[in-house]
Structures are given as structure tokens and as C-alpha cells.
Design an enzyme around this catalytic site. Structure first.
Site: not given
Length: 378
Positions: A63, A139, A194, A216, A244, A247, A270
Site C-alpha cells: 500500500h 484493517a 479477507h 484475514g 515479517d 503476520h 503488504d
């Protein structure tokens, strides 16, 4: 004048040259072992002794970073943000949108389209939401979520200049077959994310990609394999991993690698606005985000994207899973180029774009070469 990196260990994406050279200008001209190297009069020679040379990273889910976000919708901001990603080794990028109002999504799509005109890094757009499930919102802001709509994505794809290449959606919500048909007819990869879709519902869908595996989505249960089980078991489905350590904990990264194999995994970050800037308060999709100890979370504690760099994702994958550098190259470049038909990307091979990384012995990016232009990060 051609540039030549000599005496390097070269991972082409297809093979490994223990002591090789790569000659390039804006395109790669030759890749071979040093025993076949003959210096040309106009060669600009770069000594690669002790270095690892690999294809540039292809990021299909980020993003933003460095204080900026795709949803800022400003072409100059998007281009500056992408330029800063060169330090991570990213040479191809899909700016990724968020579940937001139609107006904000359309502004972002138009902004990316404009940015792409002058930016060779931008190779497509990832539309993450709003066609997702409130049950697994993560989120993503719930108030803008909706059932996947063929007319809406057609309209948005037109606004984007036909640049949408990947869409995250929840296949279990309503009749998504017209939506799926439009995407398949317009080379848009369908990614389940999601979503609370069951294994059976996913088998009936046309999803061929899983957005951030394990996060998600309906997880693995011994009576319901869920989204994660579907992604791991289906050979024709690629799965994204955010490596990471937060997650997905390292043993689960190893489980995904051993189950899926390097050919079916796509590394992503992400990442969001707060990547690459000091920790503290930030923002994602109009929501406050707090960054502490390399984790980005909403006020309710939910993870909100990441502050992971792609170079760290690459190194973490090797460390967590025990995979080889050669396999990590597949997961960071080769698989993405193949899945999204980026014909001139993903391999170090004559005729391909000169998107090349030079890594030191700790696999840290020292040089990112984009279209033959060298950017130094020592």
C-alpha cells in the site's frame, strides 16, 4: 556503452552461475560463466567479486511506505514512493488500494494511471477490496465493503487505463460469477482474501491466488481446510506470504514452504505508509495506526499491514524456512513474472529488461539496477 558485472555469483531465475558475468544496457545482452567472457572495447566493467546478482524484486501487494500511500492518489507522491522502494530491491510494483469510498478508490486508480506514464516500475494495480467480507476485515474499513460487482470493476478498470492486474475478493458473498468472468476476460488475477470461504466454495470459484496466506481468512481446521488449506493444497493456486515474523510465525512459514514449495509462493510486504520512517502514530485507510517494535496495529490491536521491506522479506524467507537463495529468487521475482505475464521481467536472460540486484554476502541490496540505470545503496 554496455555495462558488465563480472566475477559474480549469478542467480538467473533458471540456473546458478558460480562465477559469471552479465552484460547489459537497458536490456540484458548476455549472461554466462566467466570462462566465456570476452571484454568488448566499450564495456564498462563492474567487479562483482564476492557479490550475488539476482533479478529485481516484483512487489504485487504494498500500500505504501516512506510516509506515503497509494490512496493519497497523487501521481507525484506515488512516483516518489516507488522510487524510494528501489533501496529495498523492488524494480516492479503493483500499487495496492484499500477498501474505501468509490470516490477515493477512483481517485487512487486515476493517480496510479497517471504515475505509470512516467514510471517503469509500475506494472499493474492490486485492488484489495472493497469486495471483501466484514467477518475477516482485518484493517479494511467495514462500512465500504460490498459484494463483488462486475459493472463496478469494469468501470474501475476503465478509470485505471486497464491496469488492474490483481483483485482481492470474498468469493462466498453473493453471485460472483459475472465478476469472475469479467476479470478472467481482462487478465485480472482473482485472489481470495479477507474471506470466510470454505474449501468447497473456493473449489467452485475461479480464485487462483490467495491474499496474505493465513491472515484475514478462514484458517485450517481438521474438519474444514478453509482458505489456507485450499491455497496450500491446490497446485494451480499461488499464495502470498508476509514474512515479517509477526503476520506468520517462523514455524508456519516453514510449514507453508514445505507444503506448497517454492514454485507456488509469492513474497509480499503488504507494507503501509509507516514503512521506512520512525515508529509512532500513522494512518491506513483513514484509520489510526500505531507502529511499535516493527509492528503496525490498529487501536483494537489488529495488525494493519506491515513495515517490512522486501529485502528483509527475502532474507527472512531463507532464515525461517531453510530454503535456498535460488528458491527465494523464485518466490520474489520468477513466480510473479510468470503469474502476471510480465514477459520482460523476472529472469536474468538476454532480451529481458535490465532489472538487476547486486547483493553482498549477507544478501543486503547494494545496487538496484532499473532498466540499466544503477542506483547505489551501500
Amino acid at each position: 556503452m554496455s555495462k558488465v558485472i563480472t566475477n559474480a555469483k549469478i542467480y538467473t531465475g533458471e540456473t546458478v552461475l558460480e562465477n559469471g558475468f552479465i552484460r547489459f544496457d537497458h536490456e540484458i545482452q548476455a549472461v554466462d560463466s566467466m570462462e566465456h567472457y570476452q571484454k568488448k572495447e566499450d564495456d564498462q566493467v563492474i567487479d562483482g567479486t564476492g557479490k550475488n546478482v539476482i533479478p529485481g524484486f516484483i512487489e504485487v501487494h504494498s500500500h505504501g511506505g516512506y510516509g506515503s500511500d497509494t490512496m493519497d492518489a497523487d501521481p507525484e507522491v506515488i512516483n516518489e514512493m516507488a522510487k524510494k522502494m528501489l533501496q529495498e530491491g523492488i524494480t516492479s510494483y503493483f500499487p495496492t488500494t484499500m477498501t474505501q469510498s468509490d470516490e477515493n478508490i477512483e481517485k487512487a486508480l486515476a493517480g496510479i494511471k497517471e504515475a505509470k506514464k512516467t514510471n517503469p516500475m509500475i506494472q499493474g494495480i492490486h485492488l484489495e477490496g472493497p469486495f471483501v467480507s466484514p467477518e475477516y476485515k482485518g484493517a479494511q474499513p467495514e462500512q465500504y465493503m460490498r459484494v463483488a460487482d462486475a459493472k463496478k470493476i469494469e468501470h474501475w478498470n476503465e478509470i485505471s487505463g486497464g491496469n488492474i492486474r490483481l483483485v482481492t475478493y470474498a468469493p462466498e458473498l453473493g453471485d460472483v460469477s459475472p465478476f469472475e468472468e469479467y476479470c478472467q476476460n481482462h487478465q485480472i488475477v482473482l485472489s481470495a482474501g479477507h474471506t470466510g470461504a470454505t474449501y468447497e466454495q473456493l473449489e467452485e470459484s475461479n480464485a487462483s491466488h490467495i491474499t496474505h496466506l493465513f491472515n484475514g481468512q478462514l484458517g485450517i481446521h481438521h474438519r474444514e481446510p478453509g482458505v489456507a488449506g485450499f491455497g496450500l493444497l491446490k497446485d494451480n493456486v499461488n499464495v502470498e506470504l508476509i514474512v515479517d515474523g509477526f503476520h506468520i510465525v517462523p514455524p508456519m512459514v516453514k510449514l507453508a514452504y514445505r507444503t506448497k514449495g517454492a514454485d507456488g509462493i509469492v513474497l509480499i510486504t503488504d507494507s503501509m505508509r509507516a514503512k521506512g520512517i520512525p515508529e509512532g502514530e500513522s494512518e491506513l485507510g483513514g484509520q489510526k495506526v500505531y507502529v511499535k517494535d516493527k509492528q503496525a496495529r490498529l487501536e483494537n490491536g489488529s495488525l494493519a499491514g506491515s513495515v517490512l521491506t522486501f529485502n528483509d522479506a527475502f532474507k527472512n524467507m531463507i532464515h525461517f524456512s531453510g530454503c535456498s537463495v535460488e528458491e527465494a529468487v523464485k518466490m520474489s521475482s520468477v513466480n510473479q513474472a510468470k503469474e502476471f505475464n510480465l514477459e520482460n521481467k523476472g529472469l536474468l536472460k538476454a532480451g529481458k529488461d535490465s532489472d538487476i540486484l547486486v547483493l553482498n554476502d549477507e544478501l543486503t541490496v547494494e545496487q538496484t539496477i532499473l532498466g540499466g540505470n544503477i542506483h547505489e545503496f551501500k
